[in-house]
Design an enzyme around this catalytic site. Structure first.
Site, PDB file in Angstrom:
ATOM      1  CG  HIS A 155      -2.108  -0.848   1.125  1.00  0.00           C
ATOM      2  ND1 HIS A 155      -2.060  -2.210   1.367  1.00  0.00           N
ATOM      3  CD2 HIS A 155      -3.402  -0.582   0.800  1.00  0.00           C
ATOM      4  CE1 HIS A 155      -3.258  -2.733   1.202  1.00  0.00           C
ATOM      5  NE2 HIS A 155      -4.091  -1.759   0.852  1.00  0.00           N
ATOM      6  CE  LYS A 195      -4.003  -0.576   4.746  1.00  0.00           C
ATOM      7  NZ  LYS A 195      -5.352   0.026   4.970  1.00  0.00           N
TER       8      LYS A 195
END
Length: 272
Positions: free
Chosen positions: A153, A157
């Site tokens: 990600h 995040k």
């Protein structure tokens, strides 16, 4: 039947803005209001010259002002649970895509939604391809003893591993009917190199700029591997799932966890 009215919680975040844009393009839906802790004015301009809607930093006050049928939440776990309590206690349906909600949190959301005769859809991932990957991983798990998950990600995040990775591991363990066989390393030259572990599945998290979201599930057996992979290229990929959840939640009472139920991949009483 009139359009379904929505208030977006976390409206000024990246996902919140994407949700508002998607809702404004759907003739069956209408943005009625927006909430964000960073709000500094009392209105939010909608895209495409669609006008303004009330904007507030206080969800309770906004709901009293605009009376939406659904609250859509893409915030953080603590704020999401608070939003769920406020919305559901007022008899307003909930769609939430926040990572980090615990099993106790989900049970509370289920109880609140049933007590107030409304629906709640909570999903770790709204990308339809990701939902299908989780489902397929549960099927493949029946035929392998060893597996690992790599989830990648963007570097902003907040949590690791992702909610999707956790849901995938649970689906795999459930499909297999018992934990996987974990291959321990005799010597770790760097602590934590083998990642975390869920039911015998090593889970590795990557956080880098330039990424959106990717998940790889790798099954291994003698002389072969099987890899399932899904890539989210932009936040646009989540919108069909969000729109589906908004349109379906008004027809449910109680909690629906995951889009797999709405996509008829499993029965409503089955849980990951």
């Amino acid at each position: 039947m009139g359009r379904i009215t929505i208030a977006v919680h976390g409206a000024m975040g990246k996902m919140g803005r994407e949700v508002i844009a998607a809702v404004c393009k759907d003739s069956e839906l209408e943005v009625a209001g927006a909430v964000d802790l960073q709000a500094t004015q009392n209105h939010l301009s909608l895209p495409g010259q669609a006008g303004d809607v009330p904007l507030s930093s206080n969800l309770g006050a906004l709901l009293k002002a605009c009376h939406p049928q659904v609250v859509v939440d893409f915030s953080v776990a603590e704020a999401s649970l608070s939003a769920a309590r406020i919305a559901l206690s007022r008899g307003i349906n909930l769609v939430a895509g926040t990572s980090g909600l615990t099993e106790d949190n989900l049970r509370e959301i289920d109880r609140l939604s049933k007590d107030n005769s409304v629906g709640a859809v909570v999903a770790p991932n709204f990308a339809l391809g990701a939902v299908v990957l989780v489902y397929l991983a549960g099927i493949a798990a029946r035929f392998f003893d060893k597996a690992e998950i790599i989830e990648l990600h963007h570097d902003e995040k907040a949590d690791a591993p992702s909610g999707t990775a956790i849901a995938t591991a649970r689906e795999m363990s459930g499909g297999r009917g018992k934990p996987f066989v974990y291959s321990p390393t005799r010597k770790e030259n760097v602590a934590g190199t083998r990642g975390g572990q869920i039911d015998g599945i090593a889970v590795h998290s990557v956080r880098l700029p330039g990424l959106m979201a990717r998940q790889e599930v790798i099954f291994g057996a003698a002389g072969q591997t099987l890899t399932l992979q899904h890539d989210s290229i932009s936040r646009e990929c989540f919108m069909p799932g969000v729109i589906l959840a908004i349109k379906q939640v008004v027809n449910h009472k109680g909690l629906v966890y995951g889009l797999d139920t709405l996509l008829h991949l499993r029965g409503r009483d089955e849980r990951i």
